[in-house]
Design a protein around this motif. Sequence first.
Motif, mmCIF file in Angstrom:
data_model
loop_
_atom_site.group_PDB
_atom_site.id
_atom_site.type_symbol
_atom_site.label_atom_id
_atom_site.label_comp_id
_atom_site.label_asym_id
_atom_site.label_seq_id
_atom_site.Cartn_x
_atom_site.Cartn_y
_atom_site.Cartn_z
ATOM 1 N N PHE A 123 0.838 -1.201 0.000
ATOM 2 C CA PHE A 123 0.000 0.000 0.000
ATOM 3 C C PHE A 123 0.873 1.252 0.000
ATOM 4 N N VAL A 124 1.938 1.224 0.776
ATOM 5 C CA VAL A 124 2.845 2.379 0.839
ATOM 6 C C VAL A 124 3.542 2.589 -0.504
ATOM 7 N N LEU A 171 -4.439 0.183 -5.209
ATOM 8 C CA LEU A 171 -4.769 0.515 -3.821
ATOM 9 C C LEU A 171 -6.133 -0.041 -3.434
ATOM 10 N N VAL A 172 -7.100 0.088 -4.342
ATOM 11 C CA VAL A 172 -8.433 -0.475 -4.071
ATOM 12 C C VAL A 172 -8.340 -1.996 -3.971
ATOM 13 N N ALA A 177 -8.371 -7.189 -1.031
ATOM 14 C CA ALA A 177 -7.656 -8.397 -0.597
ATOM 15 C C ALA A 177 -7.604 -8.487 0.924
ATOM 16 N N ALA A 178 -7.370 -7.353 1.568
ATOM 17 C CA ALA A 178 -7.342 -7.332 3.034
ATOM 18 C C ALA A 178 -8.706 -7.695 3.591
ATOM 19 N N GLY A 179 -9.763 -7.201 2.935
ATOM 20 C CA GLY A 179 -11.111 -7.534 3.369
ATOM 21 C C GLY A 179 -11.395 -9.026 3.236
ATOM 22 N N ALA A 196 -13.505 -11.518 -2.861
ATOM 23 C CA ALA A 196 -12.504 -10.457 -3.021
ATOM 24 C C ALA A 196 -11.743 -10.631 -4.333
ATOM 25 N N SER A 197 -11.411 -11.863 -4.668
ATOM 26 C CA SER A 197 -10.703 -12.139 -5.916
ATOM 27 C C SER A 197 -11.554 -11.760 -7.126
ATOM 28 N N LEU A 198 -12.840 -12.100 -7.078
ATOM 29 C CA LEU A 198 -13.749 -11.714 -8.167
ATOM 30 C C LEU A 198 -13.852 -10.191 -8.290
ATOM 31 N N ALA A 199 -13.946 -9.514 -7.156
ATOM 32 C CA ALA A 199 -14.048 -8.044 -7.167
ATOM 33 C C ALA A 199 -12.801 -7.418 -7.776
ATOM 34 N N ILE A 200 -11.635 -7.977 -7.469
ATOM 35 C CA ILE A 200 -10.382 -7.479 -8.052
ATOM 36 C C ILE A 200 -10.399 -7.672 -9.565
ATOM 37 N N GLY A 201 -10.908 -8.829 -10.003
ATOM 38 C CA GLY A 201 -11.003 -9.090 -11.437
ATOM 39 C C GLY A 201 -11.908 -8.106 -12.146
ATOM 40 N N VAL A 202 -13.049 -7.793 -11.542
ATOM 41 C CA VAL A 202 -13.980 -6.816 -12.131
ATOM 42 C C VAL A 202 -13.330 -5.440 -12.188
#
Length: 310
Positions: A123-124, A171-172, A177-179, A196-202
């Motif tokens: 993140f940093v 960053l999102v 991923a943390a969630g 979370a993986s699906l959301a990252i893909g979208v």
Amino acid sequence: MANEESVGTVLVAGAANLGIAAAKAVAGVVSGSSAMLSEAAHSFADTVTEALLFTALRRGDRAADARHPLGYGRAVYVWALLASVATFVGGAVFSVTDGIHTLVHGEKPGDPLVSYVVLAVSFVLEGVSLLRGLRQTRGEAQRYHVPVLRYLRRTPDTTVKAVVFEDAAALVGLILAAGGLLGGQLTGSGVWDGIASLAIGVLLTLVAFELGRSNGSMLIGQSLPERMRLQLVRELEEMRDVEAVVDLAAVMQGPQEVLVAAKVDFRDAATAARIEALCDEAERRLKARHPRIARVYLDPTPSVTDEALS
């Protein structure tokens, strides 16, 4: 100068993504997290993207030659378009596939501590890269006296736009991923990680689509904003012996290159020598006021009114 600044921005983003990708991959294997592996794929795709963007800047910076008399400016958009494809194939497709696999077959959550540490460091680093990209974007927006968001939407420098969009998406993605890790830790279920993986893909699909659309528009031949085009028309019509500008096209040839072609109605009494001098003066004046203008072609053309009177 702007091109060198873009190269620096791309190199910073590429170096950050390469280190982050390796760390995420290790953390994903250790923790067994689908979202972390998706983030690793995301960062590896971003690294490939930065390599393609670097190639774009170098290939597009070559001088015009006999084979390409208008220069190589649009080569930037070819390579940047390939970069958006890399983001989709390397990041989005993997993330969606891995997310579906996790939801269907399940997974056993491992120790998330390493993943949390990697996410925090990532993140940093992503934040530093994003700040550099935003700083360049803000400087360019101030130069052209437009809001940052409008400049980001319209900028012909799609390499910097790609860095900003991908770093913001990164960053999102880290938050997602943390969630997913936290949800799996609290419930003992891998469903959250799969979601979370699906959301990252979208998210990556949306970024890839926007970057692909922008570069495609530039390759087709995107014009300057209408406000700037009309300003060029006014500047030409203010010149002595110019009756009117019948038509004007101002097309982006590259991130720092604009081609202007116009049909101009000169005063009937103007001699051929005077018209030649005016064309030369117009080119020098427009280039001086607008540094991005590389070529100006003027075609003496009577207006419709003149044709009707003749």
